[in-house]
Design a protein around this motif. Structure first.
Motif, PDB file in Angstrom:
ATOM      1  N   SER A 132       0.819  -1.213   0.000  1.00  0.00           N
ATOM      2  CA  SER A 132       0.000   0.000   0.000  1.00  0.00           C
ATOM      3  C   SER A 132       0.854   1.264   0.000  1.00  0.00           C
ATOM      4  N   TYR A 148      -1.160   3.491  -6.232  1.00  0.00           N
ATOM      5  CA  TYR A 148      -2.241   2.741  -6.867  1.00  0.00           C
ATOM      6  C   TYR A 148      -2.526   3.368  -8.231  1.00  0.00           C
ATOM      7  N   LYS A 155       0.422  -4.717  -8.759  1.00  0.00           N
ATOM      8  CA  LYS A 155       0.518  -5.182  -7.376  1.00  0.00           C
ATOM      9  C   LYS A 155      -0.165  -6.542  -7.306  1.00  0.00           C
TER      10      LYS A 155
END
Length: 170
Positions: A132, A148, A155
């Motif tokens: 994250s 992201y 990922k």
């Protein structure tokens, strides 16, 4: 690294983990195109040298699940957001943030030993935290996850378990 993984299951886990590293990580360790993190889990997670940064509590130990408003998110860690525990039910193997050195990753895998119950939700949560970007400030610069939605990066989480989840908290 739970008790149900003792014996042949743990040996197989180590072989499979190292095979995954051999398959996806540059064998020279020179390229950081692919990085792998490790989140060994049992009834708790051992954040190792990151304990204070994760919990904002002096000392060392393990953590169970997050509490408070951020309990089910990947929000950055903070004070009072964890249930720390002492050495009981604490796996000896600590997490390892993203790394591209296959030898270092394999050495950490060699430290895995079986014990405790299986709080699988903790392993899943920590797999998320390790990739994250919200946690980027916690890890060394070479281990910081990418943002992201970056189309240049993928990922992926590989969960290796016997599936015997038998420990939960809240």
């Amino acid at each position: 690294v739970t008790g149900s993984m003792s014996g042949q299951k743990l040996r197989d886990l180590k072989v499979a983990s190292k095979l995954l590293i051999d398959t996806v990580v540059d064998p020279t360790g020179d390229s950081d195109d692919v990085r792998v993190a490790l989140a060994p889990f049992s009834a708790s997670i051992n954040p190792g040298g990151y304990f204070r940064r994760v919990t904002n509590i002096s000392g060392s130990g393990c953590v169970t699940e997050r509490t408070g408003r951020a309990a089910y998110t990947d929000a950055a860690p903070g004070a009072g957001a964890w249930s720390p525990i002492g050495p009981a039910n604490c796996p000896s193997a600590a997490i390892m943030p993203l790394d591209h050195d296959p030898s270092a990753l394999k050495r950490r895998i060699d430290t895995f030993s079986a014990g405790g119950q299986t709080a699988g939700h903790l392993g899943i949560a920590w797999a998320r935290y390790l990739v994250s970007p919200e946690w980027a400030g916690l890890w060394p610069s070479d281990s910081r996850p990418h943002a992201y939605g970056d189309p240049r990066h993928v990922k992926a989480v590989v969960l290796m378990t016997d599936g015997a989840f038998n420990m939960q908290y809240s």
